[in-house]
Write a protein that holds these residues in place. Structure first.
Motif, PDB file in Angstrom:
ATOM      1  N   TYR A   1      67.223   0.874-108.551  1.00  0.00           N
ATOM      2  CA  TYR A   1      65.026   0.990-108.509  1.00  0.00           C
ATOM      3  C   TYR A   1      65.023  -0.397-108.232  1.00  0.00           C
ATOM      4  O   TYR A   1      63.879  -0.402-107.695  1.00  0.00           O
ATOM      5  CB  TYR A   1      64.868   1.753-109.861  1.00  0.00           C
TER       6      TYR A   1
ATOM      7  N   ALA B   1      65.143  -1.731-104.939  1.00  0.00           N
ATOM      8  CA  ALA B   1      64.587  -1.099-103.819  1.00  0.00           C
ATOM      9  C   ALA B   1      63.121  -1.300-103.386  1.00  0.00           C
ATOM     10  O   ALA B   1      62.623  -0.975-102.425  1.00  0.00           O
ATOM     11  CB  ALA B   1      65.485   0.139-103.523  1.00  0.00           C
ATOM     12  N   PHE B   2      62.806  -0.619-104.409  1.00  0.00           N
ATOM     13  CA  PHE B   2      61.257  -0.047-105.074  1.00  0.00           C
ATOM     14  C   PHE B   2      60.421  -1.089-105.192  1.00  0.00           C
ATOM     15  O   PHE B   2      59.189  -1.155-105.535  1.00  0.00           O
ATOM     16  CB  PHE B   2      61.214   1.468-105.553  1.00  0.00           C
ATOM     17  N   VAL B   3      61.138  -2.166-106.433  1.00  0.00           N
ATOM     18  CA  VAL B   3      59.892  -3.090-106.870  1.00  0.00           C
ATOM     19  C   VAL B   3      59.895  -4.369-105.889  1.00  0.00           C
ATOM     20  O   VAL B   3      59.015  -4.966-105.575  1.00  0.00           O
ATOM     21  CB  VAL B   3      60.315  -3.624-108.219  1.00  0.00           C
TER      22      VAL B   3
ATOM     23  N   GLY C   1      62.326  -4.480-103.275  1.00  0.00           N
ATOM     24  CA  GLY C   1      61.432  -4.051-101.659  1.00  0.00           C
ATOM     25  C   GLY C   1      62.929  -5.180-101.054  1.00  0.00           C
ATOM     26  O   GLY C   1      63.169  -5.355 -99.597  1.00  0.00           O
TER      27      GLY C   1
END
Lengths: 424, 284
Positions: B244, B247-249, B251
């Protein structure tokens, strides 16, 4: 709440060029606006905008503060056309622009230049291109509990910047008050584990921002000054001056409950503290390090348009309304009294804010005006800022929870080195 | 019906499942493998993302933490679920109420459960107040590197045990009563009945619970994200949290995809071992 009086709005209107030239909308469109603000906080501005623009509906979406980056990463990264515009923390503009997550809006540069200082404009740009419109800036205040000082028989700290206390003096005073009262905590920064609020402790100690080199892509977070600052930060929790185990969004309860001597946060907490029962508070400038210049956190949210927005023109029109149009700016401030970036709006804003908080109004105006003009230090600008902040925030958390400061910062240095090399 | 028409009917019935598996499982898996082989700014395949994560101390730590978490929590949860299932399978007063009470947390979203537990784990929270009542000093729970993983396990078990218990109760109720009667006639005591009747008869539901629970625990995310963010000192940094964050912090889709492939491989290996261990040998 009638916070910005109609006269003030008229005054503000006279100061700005109206940028609401209508765009012909063939069909009604709905734009989606993502924020980390409370439900209802933009309702007044949205209602006014929709009344002026019946062809555009604004759908307000909110996620928790910590979920803003992941949500944008997931939606804009996934080319989701249903997200039109969103709030952007300005230090993240370079990283987001570099990733292609922000639309080039350089054609609005003239309107931005008319209202924002050069410093405020610079944080909205990356490589000379404008990527966001200025919404707010920020500063920090040190709130103190007057009743605890009275119980301990100790005089209140001064609100004069010239009499600003050092960190060591602040902690020593907090200990004295704790000893003479039933205070539970002495000195609590609200945004524990966040670089934004801890920057004055770490960078303010003379060790640099934590990023150096070309493009600010070289980490420097394990130097002696940073380690010394980390030891001070760790001691706050080790010595019981600040609590462990309370999340940021619950932290204000330690001040509203009347059990904390000093509490550092922004002016946005004034209303909650004013409404807290049995809380009698005063204001002082946040501390500084001996032999160093005082510094305060600054910058805040701006408004960016997604490059994949289904309705970019409508989104830009709304973004301009809440950032550049005096009526829109005023309506947003009614719900969220953050500091407007707009230089000419600051005077009416601070007068209103002081009037809304008469018990601390004079000190509030004095401290905020001084801090915003003389002590703000922006966060470093780098395409690696998001990674930098993520790694550092974890390191701050570990330090707060008792990890060895030097090894934690050295580990953060290594991790950042690896991540920033990958970004390069 | 001809053979071909039989095949067509079978294909028609299978179609929704096959389409779902392709769209929801195989296609995303293929994308993950594709992304895991694309280094940042690269246009050709390489193993750079894998080299990066396997030289990244925080990823290696997350693999270790995930394995430790799984090796402790799976046996604990299954033992607790089995114990509760046996307890509530007997005719106790208000059995329905107790079963519902244990199952209820499953109906609460994990994120909400985590927020509730965050309040309970506060230094001035409910748990420390309860401990104080029995003379135990305040504990740090999620802020202590020694206690944080255990605290996460408690939350995850509070959520999940009732669900696994329900599966096992269904299995227990399928065991013919005649087997217990025969065992009683043969002089078996309670322990003998459990060991020689209940456990062998529960092999199939237990295998399902073991495999499903293992997979579920490899995918634990919300309690970690909300309660600890992977800390303190990486002590609760499960692989899902790493994925997570990457991927999402940060990038960094490439390293997140590589970590996902590693996680799936890890789960597959462990589940295959479990199937081998739990098999009764009849298929060999």
């Amino acid at each position: 709440m009638h916070i910005i009086k109609s006269g003030t709005l008229v005054g503000l209107t006279a100061m700005f060029l109206s940028s609401t030239a209508g765009l012909a909308m063939a069909e009604p469109v709905t734009i989606n606006f993502l924020t980390a603000e409370a439900d209802g906080s933009f309702d007044a501005a949205i209602a006014a905008f929709e009344a002026e623009n019946p062809d555009i509906k604004v759908n307000f979406e909110t996620v928790p503060f910590d979920s803003m980056v992941p949500t944008i990463e997931s939606r804009v990264g996934g080319k989701d056309s249903s997200l039109d515009l969103f709030l952007v923390d300005t230090p993240r503009v370079p990283a987001m622009a570099n990733s292609g997550y922000l639309r080039d809006i350089s054609d609005r540069l003239g309107a931005v230049e008319a209202v924002a200082s050069e410093a405020a404009q610079s944080v909205l740009k990356y490589n000379g291109t404008l990527y966001a419109l200025p919404l707010w800036t920020s500063t920090q205040l040190m709130y103190y509990n007057k009743d605890l000082f009275d119980a301990a028989g100790i005089a209140y700290p001064s609100s004069d910047a010239a009499a600003r206390m050092t960190y060591d003096e602040t902690v020593a005073l907090a200990r004295q008050v704790m000893a003479g009262s039933d205070a539970k905590y002495g000195f609590v920064p609200e945004q524990i584990d966040r670089y934004y609020q801890l920057q004055p402790i770490f960078e303010g100690n003379g060790g640099g921002t934590g990023l150096t080199g070309e493009g600010n892509l070289t980490p420097d977070v394990a130097n002696d000054k940073w380690i010394a600052a980390g030891k001070f930060y760790s001691s706050l929790f080790e010595d019981g001056l600040a609590p462990r185990g309370i999340a940021v969004d619950q932290m204000q309860s330690v001040f509203t409950s009347g059990e904390t001597v000093f509490y550092v946060t922004g002016p946005w907490r004034l209303k909650a503290f004013d409404e807290a029962t049995n809380l009698n508070f005063g204001l002082a400038p946040i501390p500084y390090w001996t032999d160093s210049k005082a510094q305060t956190p600054t910058d805040s949210w701006a408004v960016g348009i997604s490059p994949y927005a289904a309705h970019p023109e409508a989104a830009l029109k709304f973004a301009e309304f809440i950032t550049l149009n005096p009526a829109g700016v005023g309506l947003v401030l009614e719900s969220i009294p953050n500091v407007p970036v707009n230089q000419q709006a600051y005077g009416p804003y601070i007068d209103w804010l002081a009037g809304e908080n008469p018990a601390v109004g004079d000190d509030l105006k004095k401290i905020m005006t001084y801090e915003l003009a003389d002590t703000p230090v922006p966060r470093p600008r780098s395409i690696g800022y998001v990674a930098f902040e993520t790694v550092l925030n974890r390191a701050f958390s570990d330090i707060r929870n008792g990890s060895d400061v030097a090894s934690t910062l050295q580990q953060a240095q290594q991790q950042l080195g690896s991540q920033l090399r990958r970004i390069q | 019906m001809t053979r071909w028409s039989n095949i067509r009917v079978a294909a028609l019935f299978l179609l929704p499942a096959v389409v779902s598996v392709v769209l929801l499982r195989l296609w995303p898996a293929a994308i993950a493998v594709h992304q895991s082989l694309l280094a940042p700014r690269a246009s050709s395949y390489s193993l750079e993302n894998y080299l990066y994560i396997f030289t990244d101390p925080s990823f290696l730590n997350s693999v270790w933490v995930t394995l430790l978490f799984s090796f402790i929590i799976n046996p604990l949860q299954i033992a607790a679920a089995l114990g509760l299932a046996i307890l509530f399978n007997n005719k106790l007063p208000m059995t329905g109420f107790w079963r519902t009470a244990v199952l209820l947390p499953v109906a609460i979203p994990q994120s909400v459960s985590a927020v509730i537990w965050a309040v309970a784990y506060r230094p001035d929270g409910l748990l420390n107040s309860l401990l104080q009542l029995v003379g135990i000093g305040p504990q740090r729970f999620v802020t202590s590197p020694e206690q944080a993983l255990g605290s996460i396990m408690l939350v995850v078990s509070w959520i999940g045990v009732g669900y696994w218990m329900t599966m096992l109760i269904a299995g227990l109720q399928d065991i013919p009563k005649s087997l217990y009667e025969s065992a009683t006639i043969d002089g078996a005591n309670g322990w003998h009945k459990f060991w020689y009747v209940t456990l062998p008869q529960l092999r199939r539901p237990l295998t399902f619970v073991l495999v499903a629970d293992t997979v579920a625990n490899f995918l634990v995310f919300a309690p970690v994200n909300i309660l600890t963010g992977g800390g303190p000192q990486g002590s609760t940094d499960l692989i899902m949290n790493q994925i997570y964050t990457n991927a999402f912090v940060n990038g960094d889709q490439g390293s997140a995809a590589a970590a996902t492939v590693v996680l799936v491989a890890l789960v597959l290996v462990i589940v295959l071992i479990q199937f081998r261990l739990m098999g009764d040998g009849s298929e060999r």
